[in-house]
Design a protein around this motif. Sequence first.
Motif, PDB file in Angstrom:
ATOM      1  N   MET A  12       3.649  22.428  78.298  1.00 33.53           N
ATOM      2  CA  MET A  12       3.765  21.126  78.125  1.00 33.53           C
ATOM      3  C   MET A  12       3.471  20.999  76.628  1.00 33.53           C
ATOM      4  N   MET A  13       2.536  21.469  75.880  1.00 34.23           N
ATOM      5  CA  MET A  13       2.300  21.314  74.495  1.00 34.23           C
ATOM      6  C   MET A  13       3.242  21.935  73.633  1.00 34.23           C
ATOM      7  N   VAL A  14       3.649  23.022  74.268  1.00 42.20           N
ATOM      8  CA  VAL A  14       5.011  23.630  73.276  1.00 42.20           C
ATOM      9  C   VAL A  14       5.993  22.610  73.313  1.00 42.20           C
ATOM     10  N   SER A  15       6.224  21.852  73.994  1.00 41.81           N
ATOM     11  CA  SER A  15       7.418  20.843  74.013  1.00 41.81           C
ATOM     12  C   SER A  15       6.946  19.618  73.422  1.00 41.81           C
ATOM     13  N   PHE A  16       5.890  19.075  73.745  1.00 44.30           N
ATOM     14  CA  PHE A  16       5.403  17.751  73.538  1.00 44.30           C
ATOM     15  C   PHE A  16       4.363  17.719  72.291  1.00 44.30           C
ATOM     16  N   TYR A  17       3.626  18.829  71.992  1.00 43.50           N
ATOM     17  CA  TYR A  17       2.860  18.440  70.714  1.00 43.50           C
ATOM     18  C   TYR A  17       3.575  19.103  69.690  1.00 43.50           C
ATOM     19  N   ARG A  18       4.491  18.269  68.653  1.00 40.40           N
ATOM     20  CA  ARG A  18       5.180  18.615  67.745  1.00 40.40           C
ATOM     21  C   ARG A  18       4.720  18.131  66.301  1.00 40.40           C
ATOM     22  N   PRO A  19       3.464  18.681  65.987  1.00 37.71           N
ATOM     23  CA  PRO A  19       2.848  18.076  64.615  1.00 37.71           C
ATOM     24  C   PRO A  19       3.763  18.159  63.506  1.00 37.71           C
ATOM     25  N   THR A  20       3.293  16.974  62.732  1.00 32.66           N
ATOM     26  CA  THR A  20       3.998  17.041  61.384  1.00 32.66           C
ATOM     27  C   THR A  20       2.987  16.822  60.407  1.00 32.66           C
ATOM     28  N   LYS A  21       3.263  16.821  59.016  1.00 28.33           N
ATOM     29  CA  LYS A  21       1.684  16.764  58.000  1.00 28.33           C
ATOM     30  C   LYS A  21       1.524  15.257  58.157  1.00 28.33           C
ATOM     31  N   GLU A  22       2.213  14.320  58.603  1.00 29.69           N
ATOM     32  CA  GLU A  22       1.399  12.900  58.781  1.00 29.69           C
ATOM     33  C   GLU A  22       0.855  12.648  60.063  1.00 29.69           C
ATOM     34  N   ARG A  23       1.397  13.588  61.078  1.00 27.75           N
ATOM     35  CA  ARG A  23       1.022  13.106  62.449  1.00 27.75           C
ATOM     36  C   ARG A  23       0.748  14.563  63.060  1.00 27.75           C
ATOM     37  N   HIS A  24      -0.442  15.080  62.990  1.00 26.79           N
ATOM     38  CA  HIS A  24      -0.677  16.318  63.568  1.00 26.79           C
ATOM     39  C   HIS A  24      -1.902  16.263  64.601  1.00 26.79           C
ATOM     40  N   LYS A  25      -2.642  15.114  64.811  1.00 19.62           N
ATOM     41  CA  LYS A  25      -4.148  15.277  65.378  1.00 19.62           C
ATOM     42  C   LYS A  25      -3.672  15.299  67.047  1.00 19.62           C
ATOM     43  N   ILE A  26      -4.758  15.939  67.559  1.00 22.76           N
ATOM     44  CA  ILE A  26      -4.793  15.765  69.214  1.00 22.76           C
ATOM     45  C   ILE A  26      -6.031  15.114  69.294  1.00 22.76           C
ATOM     46  N   VAL A  27      -6.051  14.006  70.452  1.00 24.80           N
ATOM     47  CA  VAL A  27      -7.132  13.354  70.798  1.00 24.80           C
ATOM     48  C   VAL A  27      -7.468  13.967  71.978  1.00 24.80           C
ATOM     49  N   VAL A  28      -8.734  14.519  72.377  1.00 24.81           N
ATOM     50  CA  VAL A  28      -9.449  14.985  73.661  1.00 24.81           C
ATOM     51  C   VAL A  28     -10.791  13.991  73.871  1.00 24.81           C
ATOM     52  N   GLU A  29     -11.286  14.692  75.076  1.00 24.84           N
ATOM     53  CA  GLU A  29     -12.493  14.188  75.409  1.00 24.84           C
ATOM     54  C   GLU A  29     -13.569  15.227  74.713  1.00 24.84           C
ATOM     55  N   ARG A  30     -14.577  14.600  74.101  1.00 26.89           N
ATOM     56  CA  ARG A  30     -15.675  15.699  73.501  1.00 26.89           C
ATOM     57  C   ARG A  30     -16.256  16.289  74.936  1.00 26.89           C
ATOM     58  N   GLY A  31     -16.537  17.506  74.902  1.00 26.05           N
ATOM     59  CA  GLY A  31     -16.988  17.958  76.317  1.00 26.05           C
ATOM     60  C   GLY A  31     -15.682  18.133  77.340  1.00 26.05           C
ATOM     61  N   ALA A  32     -14.619  17.889  76.829  1.00 25.21           N
ATOM     62  CA  ALA A  32     -13.489  18.259  78.002  1.00 25.21           C
ATOM     63  C   ALA A  32     -13.698  19.797  78.354  1.00 25.21           C
ATOM     64  N   PHE A  33     -13.080  20.055  79.446  1.00 22.98           N
ATOM     65  CA  PHE A  33     -13.249  21.416  80.067  1.00 22.98           C
ATOM     66  C   PHE A  33     -12.885  22.306  79.207  1.00 22.98           C
ATOM     67  N   PRO A  34     -13.575  23.466  79.083  1.00 15.94           N
ATOM     68  CA  PRO A  34     -13.430  24.468  77.847  1.00 15.94           C
ATOM     69  C   PRO A  34     -12.137  25.090  77.904  1.00 15.94           C
ATOM     70  N   SER A  35     -11.307  25.344  79.054  1.00 16.42           N
ATOM     71  CA  SER A  35     -10.084  25.683  78.724  1.00 16.42           C
ATOM     72  C   SER A  35      -9.130  24.745  78.141  1.00 16.42           C
ATOM     73  N   ASP A  36      -9.232  23.529  78.386  1.00 17.01           N
ATOM     74  CA  ASP A  36      -8.563  22.439  77.545  1.00 17.01           C
ATOM     75  C   ASP A  36      -9.059  22.636  76.024  1.00 17.01           C
ATOM     76  N   GLN A  37     -10.176  22.634  75.723  1.00 13.92           N
ATOM     77  CA  GLN A  37     -10.484  22.942  74.497  1.00 13.92           C
ATOM     78  C   GLN A  37      -9.993  23.876  73.927  1.00 13.92           C
ATOM     79  N   TYR A  38     -10.077  25.164  74.489  1.00 14.56           N
ATOM     80  CA  TYR A  38      -9.279  26.409  73.877  1.00 14.56           C
ATOM     81  C   TYR A  38      -7.827  26.363  73.642  1.00 14.56           C
ATOM     82  N   ALA A  39      -7.368  25.518  74.663  1.00 12.66           N
ATOM     83  CA  ALA A  39      -6.037  25.310  74.720  1.00 12.66           C
ATOM     84  C   ALA A  39      -5.505  24.495  73.513  1.00 12.66           C
ATOM     85  N   VAL A  40      -6.105  23.360  73.345  1.00 10.06           N
ATOM     86  CA  VAL A  40      -5.498  22.497  72.184  1.00 10.06           C
ATOM     87  C   VAL A  40      -5.999  22.919  70.958  1.00 10.06           C
TER      88      VAL A  40
END
Length: 432
Positions: free
Chosen positions: A119-147
């Motif tokens: 999903m991120m391959v398709s939907f996370y398309r960062p640019t210089k101006e807009r590159h951030k990802i918002v997650v929960e601190r302490g999200a499940f580790p696999s999600d943290q590693y993935a992002v």
Amino acid sequence: MTDAVVQPAFQPGEGFAIAMDERDPLKEFRERFLFPKTRGGDCVYLCGHSLGLQPKAAAQYIEQELKDWAQLGVEGHFRAKNPWMPYHRLLTEQTAELVGAKPVEVVAMNSLTVNLHLMMVSFYRPTKERHKIVVERGAFPSDQYAVQSQIRFHGFDPATSLIELAPRPDEACLRDEDIDSVIERAGDETALILLGGVNYSTGQAFDMARITRLGHERGCVVGFDLAHAAGNLLLRLHEWGPDFAAWCSYKYLNGGPGCVAGCFVHERDARAWGLPRFAGWWGHDEQSRFEMGPEFRAMPGAEGWQLSNPPIVSLAILRASMDVFQEAGMENLRAKSVSMTGYLEFLLKQLQEKQNVSPRFAIITPVEHERRGAQISIRIYQHGRALCERLAQDGIFGDWREPDIFRVAPVPLYNSYHDVFRFVRRFADAIG
Ligand SMILES: Cc1ncc(COP(=O)(O)O)c(C=O)c1O
């Protein structure tokens, strides 16, 4: 998550639990599952947030596929009782209903972390101006590693491209207004908001409709990890409108360890052929898939993100479970869940009242039922993991998450009020 539920007036004694079970319209479903045994008796299994129980019918569903494989070999792809070629579609309607989606928006494929990456391959398309990802601190580790790995893959640095939503000091859960203000403040630089539907550690459920709306207003893509929400909360993904979601099927969905996961892509992207994606032959237009041509042409909808032909035996188990879900009805399950988790909280609070001189534990899951699913997370001040292990030896199963969280979830499909009562009685002894 809108559930209109009238909470019964809970009572402390064992008789109340027994009476509630007697009048439970879903009580027969307990018989459809296999409970681990301890000393000959059924254990108290409050661990469906981690691994759901085996549906008794699973063996039969698998047996059918083994029989067809034995008798038909490769022909089973087209001639099995349930031909394997379109086998995953046997789950489409039920999955769509379960997560409040249209059939074209869902597919059973891969595993959860794989789907998040796709999903991120398709939907996370960062640019210089807009590159951030918002997650929960302490999200499940696999999600943290993935992002983090996705951020690096695009040449950015998690130190500057990751925004972690954190609870306020001395609080365990996130406040809605704090989530809102981060989206408000950082929305213009944010490419993706990726949150859990329910936080795995605290059991906090997020207002997915609101987060999606706010995120979209700021031009962000919004996705959810529904590992702890699918089969637990009432979901309305199509209506809420996130761009994507993914979930595993081995927790509340009882598909068995490592079972095939689920994925949602909103209908508005069903024919977004221009989106970059990682491709495999099972996502290729099925009319021409066996022409074995060199050019990839995606299927419309979520199916277009499939990579490989799916593991039929795993899907067979999931079918066994999803058939039970359909029979029970998600709204009925959610109503029982709200009541049973409320009862668990009630008994734990009674225990706390007896201990108010020196509290031994605290409930960190939100008290409002709209802000939680089945799970209650208990912060344990002493004893640590040993407490959880001691209870497990006695056949009382929750699970432990470091550093100090004991998670328990009464699952409406197979748990009883008496399970909850037995758990709290034994927990009270153990905690001293
Ligand atoms: C919230 C959450 N996300 C991701 C995962 C990882 O799942 P998988 O190993 O199926 O990729 C889990 C597993 O428990 C989880 O709870």
